[in-house]
Design a protein around this motif. Structure first.
Motif, PDB file in Angstrom:
ATOM      1  N   LYS A  70      -8.856  -6.037 -48.018  1.00  0.00           N
ATOM      2  CA  LYS A  70     -10.031  -5.226 -48.296  1.00  0.00           C
ATOM      3  C   LYS A  70     -10.360  -5.219 -49.779  1.00  0.00           C
ATOM      4  O   LYS A  70     -11.509  -4.990 -50.162  1.00  0.00           O
ATOM      5  CB  LYS A  70      -9.789  -3.796 -47.805  1.00  0.00           C
ATOM      6  CG  LYS A  70     -10.878  -2.805 -48.138  1.00  0.00           C
ATOM      7  CD  LYS A  70     -10.521  -1.411 -47.651  1.00  0.00           C
ATOM      8  CE  LYS A  70     -11.562  -0.380 -48.075  1.00  0.00           C
ATOM      9  NZ  LYS A  70     -11.211   0.984 -47.618  1.00  0.00           N
ATOM     10  N   ASN A  71      -9.346  -5.513 -50.597  1.00  0.00           N
ATOM     11  CA  ASN A  71      -9.505  -5.394 -52.042  1.00  0.00           C
ATOM     12  C   ASN A  71      -9.681  -6.738 -52.731  1.00  0.00           C
ATOM     13  O   ASN A  71      -9.364  -6.872 -53.921  1.00  0.00           O
ATOM     14  CB  ASN A  71      -8.298  -4.660 -52.637  1.00  0.00           C
ATOM     15  CG  ASN A  71      -8.129  -3.264 -52.074  1.00  0.00           C
ATOM     16  OD1 ASN A  71      -9.088  -2.669 -51.585  1.00  0.00           O
ATOM     17  ND2 ASN A  71      -6.918  -2.740 -52.137  1.00  0.00           N
ATOM     18  N   LYS A  75     -14.591 -11.642 -52.686  1.00  0.00           N
ATOM     19  CA  LYS A  75     -15.187 -11.523 -51.358  1.00  0.00           C
ATOM     20  C   LYS A  75     -16.157 -10.352 -51.309  1.00  0.00           C
ATOM     21  O   LYS A  75     -17.260 -10.453 -50.750  1.00  0.00           O
ATOM     22  CB  LYS A  75     -14.094 -11.326 -50.306  1.00  0.00           C
ATOM     23  CG  LYS A  75     -14.630 -11.211 -48.877  1.00  0.00           C
ATOM     24  CD  LYS A  75     -13.614 -10.587 -47.935  1.00  0.00           C
ATOM     25  CE  LYS A  75     -13.513  -9.078 -48.193  1.00  0.00           C
ATOM     26  NZ  LYS A  75     -12.640  -8.391 -47.209  1.00  0.00           N
ATOM     27  N   ASN A  76     -15.767  -9.215 -51.890  1.00  0.00           N
ATOM     28  CA  ASN A  76     -16.605  -8.024 -51.808  1.00  0.00           C
ATOM     29  C   ASN A  76     -17.924  -8.193 -52.555  1.00  0.00           C
ATOM     30  O   ASN A  76     -18.980  -7.767 -52.063  1.00  0.00           O
ATOM     31  CB  ASN A  76     -15.842  -6.806 -52.340  1.00  0.00           C
ATOM     32  CG  ASN A  76     -14.714  -6.389 -51.413  1.00  0.00           C
ATOM     33  OD1 ASN A  76     -14.710  -6.727 -50.234  1.00  0.00           O
ATOM     34  ND2 ASN A  76     -13.749  -5.659 -51.947  1.00  0.00           N
ATOM     35  N   TYR A 269     -12.774  -2.802 -55.582  1.00  0.00           N
ATOM     36  CA  TYR A 269     -11.663  -2.189 -54.858  1.00  0.00           C
ATOM     37  C   TYR A 269     -11.699  -0.678 -55.093  1.00  0.00           C
ATOM     38  O   TYR A 269     -12.210  -0.203 -56.103  1.00  0.00           O
ATOM     39  CB  TYR A 269     -10.312  -2.771 -55.295  1.00  0.00           C
ATOM     40  CG  TYR A 269      -9.990  -2.563 -56.755  1.00  0.00           C
ATOM     41  CD1 TYR A 269      -9.359  -1.399 -57.199  1.00  0.00           C
ATOM     42  CD2 TYR A 269     -10.297  -3.538 -57.703  1.00  0.00           C
ATOM     43  CE1 TYR A 269      -9.053  -1.214 -58.545  1.00  0.00           C
ATOM     44  CE2 TYR A 269     -10.001  -3.365 -59.044  1.00  0.00           C
ATOM     45  CZ  TYR A 269      -9.378  -2.205 -59.457  1.00  0.00           C
ATOM     46  OH  TYR A 269      -9.093  -2.017 -60.790  1.00  0.00           O
ATOM     47  N   LEU A 277     -16.604   1.035 -50.431  1.00  0.00           N
ATOM     48  CA  LEU A 277     -16.980   0.012 -51.395  1.00  0.00           C
ATOM     49  C   LEU A 277     -18.390  -0.442 -51.041  1.00  0.00           C
ATOM     50  O   LEU A 277     -18.727  -0.582 -49.868  1.00  0.00           O
ATOM     51  CB  LEU A 277     -16.030  -1.186 -51.308  1.00  0.00           C
ATOM     52  CG  LEU A 277     -14.553  -0.920 -51.562  1.00  0.00           C
ATOM     53  CD1 LEU A 277     -13.742  -2.192 -51.331  1.00  0.00           C
ATOM     54  CD2 LEU A 277     -14.333  -0.399 -52.981  1.00  0.00           C
ATOM     55  N   VAL A 296     -19.630  -2.632 -48.104  1.00  0.00           N
ATOM     56  CA  VAL A 296     -19.205  -4.025 -47.976  1.00  0.00           C
ATOM     57  C   VAL A 296     -17.802  -4.113 -47.393  1.00  0.00           C
ATOM     58  O   VAL A 296     -17.259  -5.214 -47.260  1.00  0.00           O
ATOM     59  CB  VAL A 296     -19.233  -4.745 -49.345  1.00  0.00           C
ATOM     60  CG1 VAL A 296     -20.627  -4.726 -49.926  1.00  0.00           C
ATOM     61  CG2 VAL A 296     -18.221  -4.149 -50.316  1.00  0.00           C
ATOM     62  N   ASP A 297     -17.199  -2.969 -47.052  1.00  0.00           N
ATOM     63  CA  ASP A 297     -15.795  -2.942 -46.634  1.00  0.00           C
ATOM     64  C   ASP A 297     -15.616  -2.753 -45.139  1.00  0.00           C
ATOM     65  O   ASP A 297     -14.521  -2.434 -44.672  1.00  0.00           O
ATOM     66  CB  ASP A 297     -15.047  -1.837 -47.382  1.00  0.00           C
ATOM     67  CG  ASP A 297     -15.700  -0.463 -47.221  1.00  0.00           C
ATOM     68  OD1 ASP A 297     -16.791  -0.389 -46.633  1.00  0.00           O
ATOM     69  OD2 ASP A 297     -15.114   0.530 -47.687  1.00  0.00           O
TER      70      ASP A 297
END
Length: 314
Positions: A70-71, A75-76, A269, A277, A296-297
């Motif tokens: 997730k962090n 990617k985010n 993150y 996020l 976005v998470d």
């Protein structure tokens, strides 16, 4: 800063290298505030602004803070850019409020950041970038290679005014020293801010800065050191409708009296597991604005309901 990135589609299609991007360091001195964008902030509101903060991009795209998928910061940010591209219309501008880089502003971090935002810039969307405490001005400017990196400096900071979507944005620079958590505007920048605001007392204005203002629940050294001095400028100047900031990796809307405080979530993150996020769609209206968080998470409430912000009377 801010640093204004104003590319054209033709420049990108001709294969312009990252080190040579078209840049305008839109800075204002105490005598002559600079403005980029529409010719006047008093036009009728039209369109929206994409607000992002704390992207924390690492040169290595597989790096994730604390090792969790997730962090993964690359990617985010990629998901955020793709989500903006999927909107019915492009934003009038994108503002990224600092901590562009992961830890200490390495050149590779900024090269990776520029590559990730490139898809939006190919559509001609201007970016306005501020520095945070994990950034390094010298390294960032080295990557950008602007034609003139000394234009309009106030106390070694890049600060400026952006007129866009019917609102006046005043973007400040709270990076005091690289690797130092505490933010500080200092007196020359505050004096410039007061004079810049007084120059247009009837123009609805939003002030943006990386560091969050001090409050009772946080240690002062983790926030904006000269919070009270800043608020002493903003509170009586009723044309200032909101203070927007990041740094705390927390999504929060609150008020200081009749002044809106908008705490942007991080893109890269979270600090706390329960924090989202994402990026925010900020759409000015005649007497306020709507703001909408786009996650976005992968949260269940991916796109939250828009929140209406009502402006205080000028």
């Amino acid at each position: 800063m801010p640093i204004h990135l104003l590319p054209t589609r033709r420049e990108f299609l001709s294969g312009l290298a990252l080190g040579g991007v078209s840049t305008v360091l839109g800075c204002g001195s105490a005598e002559q505030p600079a403005a980029v964008g529409e010719p006047t902030p008093r036009e009728l509101p039209s369109g929206y602004i994409a607000l992002l903060s704390d992207t924390h991009i690492n040169a290595d795209p597989v790096v994730a803070e604390n090792g969790g998928p997730k962090n993964n910061m690359t990617k985010n940010l990629r998901v955020a850019i793709l989500d903006i591209l999927k909107q019915p219309e492009m934003p009038r501008a994108v503002v990224v409020l600092g901590d562009l880089a992961h830890k200490d502003g390495q050149p590779g971090d900024y090269q990776q950041f520029l590559s990730l935002i490139r898809p939006l810039r190919e559509f001609g969307v201007p970016f306005h970038l501020a520095m945070g405490n994990h950034d390094d001005r010298a390294r960032f400017l080295e990557v950008l290679k602007p034609e003139d990196d000394g234009l309009g400096l106030v106390d070694d900071r890049y600060i400026g005014v952006v007129n866009v979507a019917g609102i006046r944005l005043v973007i400040l620079d709270s990076l005091d020293k690289p690797k130092q958590v505490t933010g500080n505007l200092r007196e020359p920048q505050r004096a410039w801010l007061a004079k810049t605001l007084d120059a247009e007392p009837q123009s609805s204005t939003v002030v943006l800065v990386h560091h969050n203002p001090k409050n009772a629940s946080e240690n002062a050294w983790q926030c904006l050191w000269d919070t009270e001095e800043l608020l002493a400028i903003l509170r009586p100047r009723k044309q200032v409708k909101a203070l927007v900031f990041g740094h705390s990796h927390r999504w929060d809307l609150r008020r200081d009296g009749d002044l809106h405080f908008v705490n942007l979530p991080a893109v890269g993150y979270p600090f706390a597991a329960d924090q989202p996020l994402g990026w925010c769609r900020f759409e000015p209206t005649v007497d306020g604005a709507t703001i909408e968080l786009h996650r976005v998470d992968g949260g269940l409430d991916k796109d939250l309901e828009p929140v209406d912000l009502k402006w205080r009377a000028t």
